[in-house]
Design a protein around this motif. Sequence first.
Motif, PDB file in Angstrom:
ATOM      1  N   VAL A 107       0.842  -1.196   0.000  1.00  0.00           N
ATOM      2  CA  VAL A 107       0.000   0.000   0.000  1.00  0.00           C
ATOM      3  C   VAL A 107       0.880   1.251   0.000  1.00  0.00           C
ATOM      4  O   VAL A 107       0.617   2.219  -0.709  1.00  0.00           O
ATOM      5  CB  VAL A 107      -0.968  -0.006   1.213  1.00  0.00           C
ATOM      6  CG1 VAL A 107      -1.668   1.326   1.360  1.00  0.00           C
ATOM      7  CG2 VAL A 107      -1.969  -1.138   1.087  1.00  0.00           C
ATOM      8  N   ALA A 108       1.949   1.224   0.785  1.00  0.00           N
ATOM      9  CA  ALA A 108       2.855   2.372   0.837  1.00  0.00           C
ATOM     10  C   ALA A 108       3.510   2.594  -0.519  1.00  0.00           C
ATOM     11  O   ALA A 108       3.680   3.741  -0.947  1.00  0.00           O
ATOM     12  CB  ALA A 108       3.921   2.153   1.910  1.00  0.00           C
ATOM     13  N   ARG A 109       3.864   1.532  -1.206  1.00  0.00           N
ATOM     14  CA  ARG A 109       4.456   1.667  -2.540  1.00  0.00           C
ATOM     15  C   ARG A 109       3.471   2.274  -3.526  1.00  0.00           C
ATOM     16  O   ARG A 109       3.813   3.145  -4.316  1.00  0.00           O
ATOM     17  CB  ARG A 109       4.913   0.309  -3.070  1.00  0.00           C
ATOM     18  CG  ARG A 109       6.203  -0.144  -2.511  1.00  0.00           C
ATOM     19  CD  ARG A 109       6.640  -1.410  -3.184  1.00  0.00           C
ATOM     20  NE  ARG A 109       7.923  -1.817  -2.682  1.00  0.00           N
ATOM     21  CZ  ARG A 109       8.500  -2.945  -2.965  1.00  0.00           C
ATOM     22  NH1 ARG A 109       7.894  -3.808  -3.772  1.00  0.00           N
ATOM     23  NH2 ARG A 109       9.675  -3.243  -2.467  1.00  0.00           N
ATOM     24  N   ILE A 110       2.232   1.810  -3.463  1.00  0.00           N
ATOM     25  CA  ILE A 110       1.197   2.337  -4.362  1.00  0.00           C
ATOM     26  C   ILE A 110       0.960   3.819  -4.072  1.00  0.00           C
ATOM     27  O   ILE A 110       0.924   4.643  -4.985  1.00  0.00           O
ATOM     28  CB  ILE A 110      -0.107   1.529  -4.245  1.00  0.00           C
ATOM     29  CG1 ILE A 110       0.108   0.122  -4.812  1.00  0.00           C
ATOM     30  CG2 ILE A 110      -1.256   2.228  -4.955  1.00  0.00           C
ATOM     31  CD1 ILE A 110      -1.044  -0.826  -4.568  1.00  0.00           C
ATOM     32  N   LEU A 111       0.811   4.165  -2.791  1.00  0.00           N
ATOM     33  CA  LEU A 111       0.585   5.568  -2.433  1.00  0.00           C
ATOM     34  C   LEU A 111       1.793   6.425  -2.813  1.00  0.00           C
ATOM     35  O   LEU A 111       1.643   7.542  -3.315  1.00  0.00           O
ATOM     36  CB  LEU A 111       0.290   5.703  -0.942  1.00  0.00           C
ATOM     37  CG  LEU A 111      -1.083   5.210  -0.498  1.00  0.00           C
ATOM     38  CD1 LEU A 111      -1.214   5.308   1.024  1.00  0.00           C
ATOM     39  CD2 LEU A 111      -2.180   5.990  -1.182  1.00  0.00           C
ATOM     40  N   GLY A 112       2.986   5.905  -2.587  1.00  0.00           N
ATOM     41  CA  GLY A 112       4.193   6.637  -2.971  1.00  0.00           C
ATOM     42  C   GLY A 112       4.249   6.866  -4.471  1.00  0.00           C
ATOM     43  O   GLY A 112       4.615   7.940  -4.941  1.00  0.00           O
ATOM     44  N   GLY A 113       3.850   5.840  -5.240  1.00  0.00           N
ATOM     45  CA  GLY A 113       3.820   5.977  -6.699  1.00  0.00           C
ATOM     46  C   GLY A 113       2.793   7.006  -7.146  1.00  0.00           C
ATOM     47  O   GLY A 113       3.048   7.791  -8.064  1.00  0.00           O
ATOM     48  N   LEU A 114       1.632   7.006  -6.502  1.00  0.00           N
ATOM     49  CA  LEU A 114       0.598   7.986  -6.844  1.00  0.00           C
ATOM     50  C   LEU A 114       1.052   9.409  -6.521  1.00  0.00           C
ATOM     51  O   LEU A 114       0.821  10.339  -7.304  1.00  0.00           O
ATOM     52  CB  LEU A 114      -0.708   7.660  -6.122  1.00  0.00           C
ATOM     53  CG  LEU A 114      -1.451   6.417  -6.606  1.00  0.00           C
ATOM     54  CD1 LEU A 114      -2.646   6.127  -5.712  1.00  0.00           C
ATOM     55  CD2 LEU A 114      -1.890   6.599  -8.048  1.00  0.00           C
ATOM     56  N   VAL A 115       1.693   9.582  -5.373  1.00  0.00           N
ATOM     57  CA  VAL A 115       2.190  10.905  -4.994  1.00  0.00           C
ATOM     58  C   VAL A 115       3.258  11.362  -5.986  1.00  0.00           C
ATOM     59  O   VAL A 115       3.253  12.513  -6.442  1.00  0.00           O
ATOM     60  CB  VAL A 115       2.736  10.891  -3.545  1.00  0.00           C
ATOM     61  CG1 VAL A 115       3.508  12.166  -3.239  1.00  0.00           C
ATOM     62  CG2 VAL A 115       1.606  10.699  -2.559  1.00  0.00           C
ATOM     63  N   LEU A 116       4.156  10.476  -6.351  1.00  0.00           N
ATOM     64  CA  LEU A 116       5.196  10.808  -7.318  1.00  0.00           C
ATOM     65  C   LEU A 116       4.587  11.182  -8.676  1.00  0.00           C
ATOM     66  O   LEU A 116       5.002  12.155  -9.299  1.00  0.00           O
ATOM     67  CB  LEU A 116       6.162   9.636  -7.490  1.00  0.00           C
ATOM     68  CG  LEU A 116       7.325   9.850  -8.452  1.00  0.00           C
ATOM     69  CD1 LEU A 116       8.197  11.012  -7.994  1.00  0.00           C
ATOM     70  CD2 LEU A 116       8.142   8.594  -8.608  1.00  0.00           C
ATOM     71  N   ALA A 117       3.581  10.431  -9.113  1.00  0.00           N
ATOM     72  CA  ALA A 117       2.922  10.733 -10.386  1.00  0.00           C
ATOM     73  C   ALA A 117       2.238  12.101 -10.331  1.00  0.00           C
ATOM     74  O   ALA A 117       2.295  12.870 -11.297  1.00  0.00           O
ATOM     75  CB  ALA A 117       1.909   9.647 -10.730  1.00  0.00           C
ATOM     76  N   ALA A 118       1.602  12.420  -9.205  1.00  0.00           N
ATOM     77  CA  ALA A 118       0.935  13.719  -9.061  1.00  0.00           C
ATOM     78  C   ALA A 118       1.950  14.854  -9.096  1.00  0.00           C
ATOM     79  O   ALA A 118       1.719  15.894  -9.719  1.00  0.00           O
ATOM     80  CB  ALA A 118       0.136  13.763  -7.763  1.00  0.00           C
ATOM     81  N   ILE A 119       3.086  14.660  -8.442  1.00  0.00           N
ATOM     82  CA  ILE A 119       4.127  15.691  -8.442  1.00  0.00           C
ATOM     83  C   ILE A 119       4.671  15.889  -9.847  1.00  0.00           C
ATOM     84  O   ILE A 119       4.838  17.016 -10.311  1.00  0.00           O
ATOM     85  CB  ILE A 119       5.251  15.321  -7.456  1.00  0.00           C
ATOM     86  CG1 ILE A 119       4.743  15.442  -6.025  1.00  0.00           C
ATOM     87  CG2 ILE A 119       6.477  16.208  -7.664  1.00  0.00           C
ATOM     88  CD1 ILE A 119       5.686  14.897  -4.979  1.00  0.00           C
ATOM     89  N   MET A 120       4.937  14.792 -10.548  1.00  0.00           N
ATOM     90  CA  MET A 120       5.465  14.894 -11.911  1.00  0.00           C
ATOM     91  C   MET A 120       4.465  15.579 -12.842  1.00  0.00           C
ATOM     92  O   MET A 120       4.843  16.395 -13.671  1.00  0.00           O
ATOM     93  CB  MET A 120       5.830  13.507 -12.455  1.00  0.00           C
ATOM     94  CG  MET A 120       6.972  12.847 -11.696  1.00  0.00           C
ATOM     95  SD  MET A 120       8.493  13.787 -11.740  1.00  0.00           S
ATOM     96  CE  MET A 120       8.967  13.531 -13.416  1.00  0.00           C
ATOM     97  N   ALA A 121       3.181  15.259 -12.696  1.00  0.00           N
ATOM     98  CA  ALA A 121       2.153  15.878 -13.539  1.00  0.00           C
ATOM     99  C   ALA A 121       2.066  17.370 -13.267  1.00  0.00           C
ATOM    100  O   ALA A 121       1.946  18.178 -14.191  1.00  0.00           O
ATOM    101  CB  ALA A 121       0.803  15.209 -13.303  1.00  0.00           C
ATOM    102  N   SER A 122       2.135  17.769 -11.999  1.00  0.00           N
ATOM    103  CA  SER A 122       2.054  19.203 -11.685  1.00  0.00           C
ATOM    104  C   SER A 122       3.277  19.943 -12.202  1.00  0.00           C
ATOM    105  O   SER A 122       3.183  21.092 -12.631  1.00  0.00           O
ATOM    106  CB  SER A 122       1.879  19.419 -10.187  1.00  0.00           C
ATOM    107  OG  SER A 122       3.059  19.086  -9.491  1.00  0.00           O
TER     108      SER A 122
END
Length: 109
Positions: free
Chosen positions: A6-21
């Motif tokens: 779950v932490a990996r998935i959430l970390g990946g989502l946060v990273l994707a959101a940062i990259m998109a912004s």
Amino acid sequence: MKSSGVARILGGLVLAAIMASLQVHSAEPQIDPDWHRYRVSLDFVDSDKRLIVAADREFVVPFNTPIYNTRRQAIAIANLQQGHKVWLYVDNTKPSHGLPEAKRIEQVK
């Protein structure tokens, strides 16, 4: 073990959101301090020829010119109409074709 996944998935989502912004922020062109900004009403818009007339002056609108509506959403030149009030950012140096270029257009309420 599940919490690690779950932490990996959430970390990946946060990273994707940062990259998109970061991509969205870098995609919007910066306003050059040498440009002049005018609040004007559009007198004439020819979206086919990419020309506008504002304050008795004619401007070319190049294809890469960002145009925004009142909610700061990108729009096409075809959405601009006579009478719209806009902030018009202009590069006053004359290009080879002789007309000043609009570098950015933002609609005003």
